[in-house]
Design a protein around this motif. Structure first.
Motif, PDB file in Angstrom:
ATOM      1  N   ALA A   1     -23.772  64.266  24.374  1.00  0.00           N
ATOM      2  CA  ALA A   1     -24.456  63.126  24.038  1.00  0.00           C
ATOM      3  C   ALA A   1     -24.414  62.909  22.600  1.00  0.00           C
ATOM      4  CB  ALA A   1     -25.828  63.478  24.585  1.00  0.00           C
ATOM      5  N   VAL A   2     -24.398  63.908  21.625  1.00  0.00           N
ATOM      6  CA  VAL A   2     -24.330  63.812  20.194  1.00  0.00           C
ATOM      7  C   VAL A   2     -23.141  64.009  19.667  1.00  0.00           C
ATOM      8  CG1 VAL A   2     -25.351  64.524  18.114  1.00  0.00           C
ATOM      9  CG2 VAL A   2     -26.603  64.640  20.213  1.00  0.00           C
ATOM     10  N   ARG A   3     -22.284  62.795  19.213  1.00  0.00           N
ATOM     11  CA  ARG A   3     -20.933  62.888  18.588  1.00  0.00           C
ATOM     12  C   ARG A   3     -20.974  63.829  17.302  1.00  0.00           C
ATOM     13  NH1 ARG A   3     -15.793  59.839  16.570  1.00  0.00           N
ATOM     14  NH2 ARG A   3     -15.017  59.436  18.643  1.00  0.00           N
ATOM     15  N   ASP A   4     -21.962  63.855  16.354  1.00  0.00           N
ATOM     16  CA  ASP A   4     -22.139  64.354  15.193  1.00  0.00           C
ATOM     17  C   ASP A   4     -22.805  65.593  15.638  1.00  0.00           C
ATOM     18  OD1 ASP A   4     -20.743  62.378  13.577  1.00  0.00           O
ATOM     19  OD2 ASP A   4     -22.647  61.268  13.397  1.00  0.00           O
ATOM     20  N   GLN A   5     -21.733  66.776  15.528  1.00  0.00           N
ATOM     21  CA  GLN A   5     -22.439  67.874  15.886  1.00  0.00           C
ATOM     22  C   GLN A   5     -23.541  68.689  14.844  1.00  0.00           C
ATOM     23  OE1 GLN A   5     -21.453  69.638  18.916  1.00  0.00           O
ATOM     24  NE2 GLN A   5     -20.969  67.249  19.078  1.00  0.00           N
ATOM     25  N   HIS A   6     -23.166  68.202  13.413  1.00  0.00           N
ATOM     26  CA  HIS A   6     -24.243  68.955  12.583  1.00  0.00           C
ATOM     27  C   HIS A   6     -25.522  68.605  12.747  1.00  0.00           C
ATOM     28  CE1 HIS A   6     -23.315  64.836  10.959  1.00  0.00           C
ATOM     29  NE2 HIS A   6     -24.160  65.117  10.199  1.00  0.00           N
ATOM     30  N   LYS A   7     -25.845  67.200  13.580  1.00  0.00           N
ATOM     31  CA  LYS A   7     -27.303  66.973  13.614  1.00  0.00           C
ATOM     32  C   LYS A   7     -27.832  67.938  14.826  1.00  0.00           C
ATOM     33  CE  LYS A   7     -26.235  62.002  12.700  1.00  0.00           C
ATOM     34  NZ  LYS A   7     -25.921  60.486  13.246  1.00  0.00           N
ATOM     35  N   ARG A   8     -27.108  68.641  15.494  1.00  0.00           N
ATOM     36  CA  ARG A   8     -27.626  69.185  16.866  1.00  0.00           C
ATOM     37  C   ARG A   8     -28.670  70.405  16.146  1.00  0.00           C
ATOM     38  NH1 ARG A   8     -23.137  69.600  21.502  1.00  0.00           N
ATOM     39  NH2 ARG A   8     -24.730  69.790  22.654  1.00  0.00           N
ATOM     40  N   VAL A   9     -28.381  70.711  15.101  1.00  0.00           N
ATOM     41  CA  VAL A   9     -29.171  72.195  14.646  1.00  0.00           C
ATOM     42  C   VAL A   9     -30.143  71.948  13.902  1.00  0.00           C
ATOM     43  CG1 VAL A   9     -26.981  73.400  14.766  1.00  0.00           C
ATOM     44  CG2 VAL A   9     -27.514  72.351  12.478  1.00  0.00           C
ATOM     45  N   GLU A  10     -30.605  70.480  13.842  1.00  0.00           N
ATOM     46  CA  GLU A  10     -31.910  70.158  13.277  1.00  0.00           C
ATOM     47  C   GLU A  10     -32.859  70.943  14.159  1.00  0.00           C
ATOM     48  OE1 GLU A  10     -32.145  66.082  12.000  1.00  0.00           O
ATOM     49  OE2 GLU A  10     -34.226  66.561  12.029  1.00  0.00           O
ATOM     50  N   ALA A  11     -32.722  70.808  15.469  1.00  0.00           N
ATOM     51  CA  ALA A  11     -33.623  71.513  16.267  1.00  0.00           C
ATOM     52  C   ALA A  11     -34.243  72.963  16.232  1.00  0.00           C
ATOM     53  CB  ALA A  11     -33.070  71.605  17.983  1.00  0.00           C
ATOM     54  N   TYR A  12     -32.953  73.593  15.440  1.00  0.00           N
ATOM     55  CA  TYR A  12     -33.429  74.895  15.398  1.00  0.00           C
ATOM     56  C   TYR A  12     -33.501  75.384  13.668  1.00  0.00           C
ATOM     57  CZ  TYR A  12     -31.413  74.891  19.846  1.00  0.00           C
ATOM     58  OH  TYR A  12     -31.178  74.755  20.968  1.00  0.00           O
ATOM     59  N   ASN A  13     -34.138  74.196  13.133  1.00  0.00           N
ATOM     60  CA  ASN A  13     -34.351  74.227  11.685  1.00  0.00           C
ATOM     61  C   ASN A  13     -33.192  74.776  10.729  1.00  0.00           C
ATOM     62  OD1 ASN A  13     -36.098  74.179   9.381  1.00  0.00           O
ATOM     63  ND2 ASN A  13     -37.228  75.962   9.930  1.00  0.00           N
ATOM     64  N   ILE A  14     -31.825  74.566  11.147  1.00  0.00           N
ATOM     65  CA  ILE A  14     -30.777  75.190  10.368  1.00  0.00           C
ATOM     66  C   ILE A  14     -30.210  73.988   9.631  1.00  0.00           C
ATOM     67  CG2 ILE A  14     -28.390  76.153  10.781  1.00  0.00           C
ATOM     68  CD1 ILE A  14     -29.301  77.697  13.079  1.00  0.00           C
ATOM     69  N   PRO A  15     -30.183  74.152   8.234  1.00  0.00           N
ATOM     70  CA  PRO A  15     -29.331  73.217   7.245  1.00  0.00           C
ATOM     71  C   PRO A  15     -27.877  72.890   7.886  1.00  0.00           C
ATOM     72  CG  PRO A  15     -29.750  75.004   6.035  1.00  0.00           C
ATOM     73  CD  PRO A  15     -30.306  75.263   7.406  1.00  0.00           C
ATOM     74  N   SER A  16     -27.246  71.673   7.527  1.00  0.00           N
ATOM     75  CA  SER A  16     -25.934  71.535   7.842  1.00  0.00           C
ATOM     76  C   SER A  16     -25.109  70.277   7.299  1.00  0.00           C
ATOM     77  CB  SER A  16     -26.173  71.022   9.679  1.00  0.00           C
ATOM     78  OG  SER A  16     -26.661  70.034   9.773  1.00  0.00           O
ATOM     79  N   ALA A  17     -23.789  70.221   7.306  1.00  0.00           N
ATOM     80  CA  ALA A  17     -23.461  69.255   6.754  1.00  0.00           C
ATOM     81  C   ALA A  17     -22.014  69.047   7.591  1.00  0.00           C
ATOM     82  CB  ALA A  17     -22.958  69.615   5.292  1.00  0.00           C
ATOM     83  N   GLN A  18     -21.592  67.687   7.366  1.00  0.00           N
ATOM     84  CA  GLN A  18     -20.420  67.094   7.959  1.00  0.00           C
ATOM     85  C   GLN A  18     -19.369  66.982   6.913  1.00  0.00           C
ATOM     86  OE1 GLN A  18     -20.181  63.172   9.661  1.00  0.00           O
ATOM     87  NE2 GLN A  18     -19.701  64.066  11.786  1.00  0.00           N
ATOM     88  N   ALA A  19     -18.158  67.264   6.953  1.00  0.00           N
ATOM     89  CA  ALA A  19     -17.061  67.020   5.958  1.00  0.00           C
ATOM     90  C   ALA A  19     -15.677  66.544   6.556  1.00  0.00           C
ATOM     91  CB  ALA A  19     -16.663  68.469   4.918  1.00  0.00           C
ATOM     92  N   ASP A  20     -14.818  65.863   5.761  1.00  0.00           N
ATOM     93  CA  ASP A  20     -13.697  65.574   6.423  1.00  0.00           C
ATOM     94  C   ASP A  20     -12.608  66.850   6.371  1.00  0.00           C
ATOM     95  OD1 ASP A  20     -10.888  64.868   6.308  1.00  0.00           O
ATOM     96  OD2 ASP A  20     -11.111  63.247   4.879  1.00  0.00           O
ATOM     97  N   GLY A  21     -12.427  67.266   7.507  1.00  0.00           N
ATOM     98  CA  GLY A  21     -11.704  68.441   7.746  1.00  0.00           C
ATOM     99  C   GLY A  21     -10.237  68.598   7.512  1.00  0.00           C
ATOM    100  N   GLN A  22      -9.704  67.047   7.208  1.00  0.00           N
ATOM    101  CA  GLN A  22      -8.325  67.062   6.779  1.00  0.00           C
ATOM    102  C   GLN A  22      -7.980  67.084   5.291  1.00  0.00           C
ATOM    103  OE1 GLN A  22      -8.170  67.409   9.994  1.00  0.00           O
ATOM    104  NE2 GLN A  22      -6.330  66.374  10.181  1.00  0.00           N
ATOM    105  N   ASP A  23      -8.942  67.138   4.460  1.00  0.00           N
ATOM    106  CA  ASP A  23      -8.779  67.192   3.146  1.00  0.00           C
ATOM    107  C   ASP A  23      -9.370  68.725   2.634  1.00  0.00           C
ATOM    108  OD1 ASP A  23      -8.733  66.921   0.237  1.00  0.00           O
ATOM    109  OD2 ASP A  23      -9.485  64.875   0.350  1.00  0.00           O
ATOM    110  N   ILE A  24      -8.355  69.460   2.262  1.00  0.00           N
ATOM    111  CA  ILE A  24      -8.766  70.881   1.803  1.00  0.00           C
ATOM    112  C   ILE A  24      -9.687  70.778   0.567  1.00  0.00           C
ATOM    113  CG2 ILE A  24      -6.541  71.122   0.347  1.00  0.00           C
ATOM    114  CD1 ILE A  24      -7.333  74.009   2.473  1.00  0.00           C
ATOM    115  N   GLU A  25      -9.772  70.100   0.047  1.00  0.00           N
ATOM    116  CA  GLU A  25     -10.646  69.962  -1.278  1.00  0.00           C
ATOM    117  C   GLU A  25     -12.026  69.821  -0.864  1.00  0.00           C
ATOM    118  OE1 GLU A  25      -9.264  69.192  -5.279  1.00  0.00           O
ATOM    119  OE2 GLU A  25      -7.814  68.056  -4.314  1.00  0.00           O
ATOM    120  N   LYS A  26     -12.144  68.891   0.193  1.00  0.00           N
ATOM    121  CA  LYS A  26     -13.557  68.512   0.730  1.00  0.00           C
ATOM    122  C   LYS A  26     -14.145  69.555   1.243  1.00  0.00           C
ATOM    123  CE  LYS A  26     -12.918  63.488   0.198  1.00  0.00           C
ATOM    124  NZ  LYS A  26     -12.391  62.348   1.027  1.00  0.00           N
ATOM    125  N   VAL A  27     -12.968  70.107   2.139  1.00  0.00           N
ATOM    126  CA  VAL A  27     -13.528  71.264   3.231  1.00  0.00           C
ATOM    127  C   VAL A  27     -14.070  72.628   2.189  1.00  0.00           C
ATOM    128  CG1 VAL A  27     -12.727  73.174   4.855  1.00  0.00           C
ATOM    129  CG2 VAL A  27     -11.947  70.650   5.108  1.00  0.00           C
TER     130      VAL A  27
END
Ligand SMILES: Cc1ncc(C[n+]2csc(CCOP(=O)(O)OP(=O)(O)O)c2C)c(N)n1
Ligand SMILES: [Mg+2]
Length: 331
Positions: free
Chosen positions: A186-212
């Motif tokens: 139901a939720v494409r962006d996985q990092h949003k799912r953990v808000e329900a557990y009060n866990i901080p999160s982020a999304q990054a471009d997994g193809q760019d090693i410097e960003k990861v």
């Protein structure tokens, strides 16, 4: 990240790519049997995150797509390949195979076939660290589809309540076997799912090693400083099928594959180094040739020459009670 680090990571990712491609060939040659899940396309995820941690000190656990994670933690590529060849010199004495790489010396805690199985194990490792008062962290890599398992929700809830030192990394490659994330989740962006557990999160471009790497530095620092769990979502893509059972996927469009092919993690860092005048095409080609020769002459030759396990010892290691070594007897 300085130029030397970028070049080393380029070398490591190219090594991982050629290693996995050679696994594919060895499977076709029937030197590797059973299940085989390969990593090409996703190299920047394992390398960027583990680079930001302390390999060999922090604990790492993952699913069945595990060879590259183990090697980045410090496992010997020869012993990982020998394991795939089901040889006695393999890192699990040939009894585990591709999905069950394990190297306790380098704190690579496996390699698991059950989707979602490592979530609670990673929390358990983190609980152990917390009880002992160590500064290690527990890192759990899993796919996007694994987040639909009950274990994800149960483990992340407890990890948050107990403020466990665990970093969850979702390698979101948009598919669980042949099912697109848009059809299963139901939720494409996985990092949003953990808000329900009060866990901080982020999304990054997994193809760019410097960003990861940059995103992982923040995540690791959060977890190590005692603030509790964190989830990092890395957007990525696997080039081959889920496993050797679907090596030419029919459930994806050619356009989508091409688009992700243009965002190849090795090409991104290579082009950046070329543009900055920090690498030449000739140097890159030499690097590639050297890697392929090393894999052939070192890793494959070692694995082919390695002895088979003794059939009489087939049941050894199945149960701890069968093993004199576990009871403190002879090895
Ligand atoms: C508990 C359990 N259910 C189902 C399976 C079958 N299965 C193996 S891989 C997989 C999909 C996992 O996809 P994802 O978590 O996105 O990881 P990816 O393969 O994309 O890296 C499924 C359903 C399994 N191994 N374990
Ligand atoms: Mg997936």
């Amino acid at each position: 990240m300085n130029t030397a680090d970028k070049k080393r990571l380029l070398h490591e990712m190219l090594y991982a790519r050629r290693y996995e491609e050679r696994c594919y060939e060895a499977y076709v040659e029937r030197k590797i049997g059973g299940f085989l899940h390969l990593y090409p396309g996703q190299e920047a995820c394992a390398h960027g995150v583990i680079e930001a941690a302390r390999p060999g000190h922090d604990y790492v656990i993952t699913g069945y797509r595990d060879h590259v994670h183990a090697i980045k933690c410090g496992a010997d590529p020869k012993r990982v390949m020998a394991e795939l060849f089901a040889k006695e010199s393999g890192c699990c004495k040939g009894r585990g195979g591709s999905m069950h790489i394990f190297d306790v010396e380098h704190r690579f805690m496996g390699g698991y076939a059950l989707v979602g199985g490592p979530f609670p194990l990673a929390a358990g490792i983190a609980k152990g660290i917390q009880l002992k008062g160590g500064d290690e962290i527990s890192i759990c890599f899993l796919g996007d589809a694994a987040n639909n398992q009950g274990t994800f929700h149960e483990s992340l809830n407890m990890a948050s309540v107990w403020k466990l030192p665990v970093l969850y990394v979702t390698e979101n490659n948009l598919y669980g076997i042949g099912t697109s994330i848009d059809r299963s989740t139901a939720v494409r962006d996985q990092h949003k799912r953990v808000e329900a557990y009060n866990i901080p999160s982020a999304q990054a471009d997994g193809q760019d090693i410097e960003k990861v790497y940059a995103a992982a530095v923040t995540a690791v620092e959060h977890v190590r400083s005692g603030k509790g769990p964190y989830l990092l979502e890395l957007m990525t893509y696997r080039y081959r099928g889920h496993s050797m059972s679907d090596h030419t996927p029919s459930y994806r469009t050619k356009e989508e594959e091409k688009e992700w092919g243009r965002r190849d993690p090795i090409i991104i860092i290579k082009d950046r180094l070329l543009a900055a005048g920090e690498l030449s095409e000739e140097e890159y080609q030499k690097m590639d040739q050297g890697i392929m020769a090393e894999i052939e002459n070192d890793v494959i030759a070692y694995s082919e020459a390695a002895p088979e396990p003794d059939v009489a010892e087939l049941e050894r290691y199945v149960l701890a009670e069968n093993d004199p070594w576990v009871k403190g007897g002879a090895a």
